[in-house]
Design an enzyme around this catalytic site. Structure first.
Site, PDB file in Angstrom:
ATOM      1  N   CYS A 100       0.827  -1.210   0.000  1.00 33.74           N
ATOM      2  CA  CYS A 100       0.000   0.000   0.000  1.00 33.74           C
ATOM      3  C   CYS A 100       0.866   1.268   0.000  1.00 33.74           C
ATOM      4  CB  CYS A 100      -0.976  -0.017   1.160  1.00 33.74           C
ATOM      5  SG  CYS A 100      -0.243  -0.501   2.734  1.00 33.74           S
TER       6      CYS A 100
HETATM    7  N1  LIG Z   1      -4.475  -4.003   5.054  1.00 30.92           N
HETATM    8  C1  LIG Z   1      -3.935  -3.313   4.043  1.00 30.92           C
HETATM    9  O1  LIG Z   1      -4.134  -2.095   3.903  1.00 30.92           O
HETATM   10  C2  LIG Z   1      -3.059  -4.022   3.025  1.00 30.92           C
HETATM   11  C3  LIG Z   1      -2.592  -3.284   1.928  1.00 30.92           C
HETATM   12  C4  LIG Z   1      -1.769  -3.906   0.988  1.00 30.92           C
HETATM   13  C5  LIG Z   1      -1.423  -5.240   1.153  1.00 30.92           C
HETATM   14  N2  LIG Z   1      -1.870  -5.915   2.229  1.00 30.92           N
HETATM   15  C6  LIG Z   1      -1.467  -7.319   2.366  1.00 30.92           C
HETATM   16  O2  LIG Z   1      -2.600  -8.153   2.169  1.00 30.92           O
HETATM   17  C7  LIG Z   1      -2.483  -9.316   2.975  1.00 30.92           C
HETATM   18  C8  LIG Z   1      -3.733  -9.396   3.857  1.00 30.92           C
HETATM   19  O3  LIG Z   1      -3.770  -8.234   4.665  1.00 30.92           O
HETATM   20  P1  LIG Z   1      -4.977  -7.929   5.646  1.00 30.92           P
HETATM   21  O4  LIG Z   1      -4.840  -6.521   6.042  1.00 30.92           O
HETATM   22  O5  LIG Z   1      -6.251  -8.400   5.067  1.00 30.92           O
HETATM   23  O6  LIG Z   1      -4.572  -8.848   6.895  1.00 30.92           O
HETATM   24  P2  LIG Z   1      -5.567  -9.522   7.943  1.00 30.92           P
HETATM   25  O7  LIG Z   1      -6.764  -8.674   8.149  1.00 30.92           O
HETATM   26  O8  LIG Z   1      -4.710  -9.854   9.094  1.00 30.92           O
HETATM   27  O9  LIG Z   1      -6.012 -10.857   7.203  1.00 30.92           O
HETATM   28  C9  LIG Z   1      -5.125 -11.873   6.819  1.00 30.92           C
HETATM   29  C10 LIG Z   1      -5.890 -13.168   6.788  1.00 30.92           C
HETATM   30  O10 LIG Z   1      -5.015 -14.243   6.483  1.00 30.92           O
HETATM   31  C11 LIG Z   1      -5.568 -15.435   7.027  1.00 30.92           C
HETATM   32  N3  LIG Z   1      -4.531 -16.172   7.728  1.00 30.92           N
HETATM   33  C12 LIG Z   1      -4.025 -15.928   8.937  1.00 30.92           C
HETATM   34  N4  LIG Z   1      -3.085 -16.842   9.246  1.00 30.92           N
HETATM   35  C13 LIG Z   1      -3.004 -17.675   8.167  1.00 30.92           C
HETATM   36  C14 LIG Z   1      -2.220 -18.794   7.855  1.00 30.92           C
HETATM   37  N5  LIG Z   1      -1.286 -19.252   8.703  1.00 30.92           N
HETATM   38  N6  LIG Z   1      -2.386 -19.400   6.649  1.00 30.92           N
HETATM   39  C15 LIG Z   1      -3.292 -18.942   5.782  1.00 30.92           C
HETATM   40  N7  LIG Z   1      -4.063 -17.860   6.032  1.00 30.92           N
HETATM   41  C16 LIG Z   1      -3.913 -17.244   7.201  1.00 30.92           C
HETATM   42  C17 LIG Z   1      -6.640 -15.051   7.992  1.00 30.92           C
HETATM   43  O11 LIG Z   1      -7.878 -15.333   7.344  1.00 30.92           O
HETATM   44  P3  LIG Z   1      -8.655 -16.685   7.588  1.00 30.92           P
HETATM   45  O12 LIG Z   1      -8.577 -16.978   9.049  1.00 30.92           O
HETATM   46  O13 LIG Z   1     -10.016 -16.354   7.130  1.00 30.92           O
HETATM   47  O14 LIG Z   1      -7.948 -17.725   6.766  1.00 30.92           O
HETATM   48  C18 LIG Z   1      -6.463 -13.565   8.129  1.00 30.92           C
HETATM   49  O15 LIG Z   1      -7.673 -12.935   8.399  1.00 30.92           O
HETATM   50  C19 LIG Z   1      -1.191  -9.151   3.791  1.00 30.92           C
HETATM   51  O16 LIG Z   1      -0.144  -9.818   3.162  1.00 30.92           O
HETATM   52  C20 LIG Z   1      -0.944  -7.654   3.754  1.00 30.92           C
HETATM   53  O17 LIG Z   1       0.415  -7.316   3.900  1.00 30.92           O
HETATM   54  C21 LIG Z   1      -2.702  -5.355   3.162  1.00 30.92           C
END
Ligand SMILES: NC(=O)c1ccc[n+]([C@@H]2O[C@H](COP(=O)([O-])OP(=O)(O)OC[C@H]3O[C@@H](n4cnc5c(N)ncnc54)[C@H](OP(=O)(O)O)[C@@H]3O)[C@@H](O)[C@H]2O)c1
Length: 325
Positions: free
Chosen positions: A135
């Site tokens: 981001c």
């Molecule tokens: N938030 C932002 O603004 C943003 C921006 C750019 C990129 N990103 C990237 O996008 C990705 C997701 O970000 P997010 O903000 O959505 O994070 P998040 O809210 O923490 O969600 C990540 C999800 O991954 C799943 N997870 C957790 N542990 C896991 C495991 N061991 N194996 C497989 N799945 C697992 C969980 O979903 P389940 O329990 O449903 O499987 C969790 O809710 C990250 O890599 C982050 O760096 C985020």
């Protein structure tokens, strides 16, 4: 219709992606995989989807899909691909950092293209897998790419950025707790944010001679959505020439807009836009760059990449309305 699967379904990026894909005219969501909420309705994690979908989270993958979005954290996407065999002809769009750098952009027979459409649209159109940019990395690169494209980055670049709490994901931590975040501000990871590598990779791709520092101070804001960055560096162009350069560079970019007017975070939040404001102060060019971290910074850009790969209108399903007041 494009058949899509989503992994990491209960997180923030997945929630935003589900919202976009449910209303995308050319996509059908086949499954939403969740390691923590399998069997529960998607509305349990994303209650704002009430009335929009009856989908439930699943713990199994259907192989009959065209595109798989990995909305998993750093390291988890690579692990997921190790643990699950995904047919080679399924396009993988990964939102984590796992495949963004050229030295880590391969996985078995997959080669991940860095999915910043303003930089790599031709390669994206032919890609089998996409590493979706970070981001902050998106906001900062869009601020600097036009200068690098003309080899005009000749000194250190100074960047300040402030992000909303959703940038840190759904899990609660000390600094995303309401009691900490509300009416508060702090900086973190000064000069060593994890997105600097991908930013430098793109800039040196355009301007191999660029060897100065990007001095980046990221900050935590007391709001939920959006990234507001300022970047400045030495630049000999007049403001008129700088605006021409930026407008030319982004001529074919449907979401990146250049202005000299005042800008504010809410112009971009809720949309897939990046808004760039240019100002000249003495010999310095100041570029303010604003995005929504979960849209242009994550899931919106992931859909933009999918649109390019499948030959759709680049803006299909992501022409969104902001809430300015
Ligand atoms: N938030 C932002 O603004 C943003 C921006 C750019 C990129 N990103 C990237 O996008 C990705 C997701 O970000 P997010 O903000 O959505 O994070 P998040 O809210 O923490 O969600 C990540 C999800 O991954 C799943 N997870 C957790 N542990 C896991 C495991 N061991 N194996 C497989 N799945 C697992 C969980 O979903 P389940 O329990 O449903 O499987 C969790 O809710 C990250 O890599 C982050 O760096 C985020």
């Amino acid at each position: 219709m494009i058949k899509a699967g989503i992994v990491g379904g209960s997180g923030y990026a997945a929630g935003e992606l589900i919202r976009l894909l449910l209303f995308h005219p050319k996509v059908e969501i086949k499954f939403i995989f969740s390691s923590s909420m399998s069997g529960s309705p998607a509305t349990e994690a994303h209650p704002d989807l009430i009335g929009d979908t009856n989908l439930h989270f699943s713990s199994s993958l259907e192989k009959d899909i065209d595109v798989l979005f990995l909305c998993t954290g750093h390291g988890q996407s690579r692990n997921f691909l190790n643990e699950h065999s995904i047919p080679k002809d399924v396009t993988v769009i990964d939102l984590s950092r796992d495949f963004r750098l050229s030295e880590s952009s391969s996985f078995e027979q997959r080669s991940f293209v860095y999915g910043l459409p303003e930089l790599h649209s031709n390669a994206i159109k032919k890609a089998g897998s996409i590493a979706n940019p970070g981001c902050y990395a998106t906001a900062i690169q869009l601020a600097l790419l036009p200068l690098a494209s003309e080899k005009l980055l000749k000194s250190d670049v100074h960047v300040h950025g402030i992000t909303g709490s959703t940038g840190a994901g759904k899990s609660l931590s000390e600094t995303t707790h309401f009691s900490w975040r509300h009416a508060n501000i702090s900086h973190y990871k000064a000069f060593q944010h994890q997105h600097l590598d991908e930013i430098e990779q793109s800039l040196t791709g355009l301007q191999p001679s660029f060897s100065s520092s990007i001095n980046f101070i990221p900050m935590r804001g007391n709001f939920t959505r959006g990234i507001f960055t300022t970047a400045y560096c030495h630049c000999d162009l007049t403001i008129e020439k700088a605006v021409d350069l930026y407008r030319d560079y982004y001529l074919d970019a449907p979401f990146t807009h250049v202005t000299t007017n005042e800008v504010e975070l809410k112009q971009a939040v809720g949309s897939n836009k990046c808004i760039l404001k240019l100002e000249k102060h003495g010999n310095k060019l100041l570029i303010t760059s604003i995005i929504d971290n979960l849209l242009k910074g994550a899931s919106g850009q992931a859909v933009q990449n999918m649109n390019l790969i499948f030959g759709l209108d680049e803006a299909s399903g992501i022409q969104l309305k902001t809430n300015r007041f």
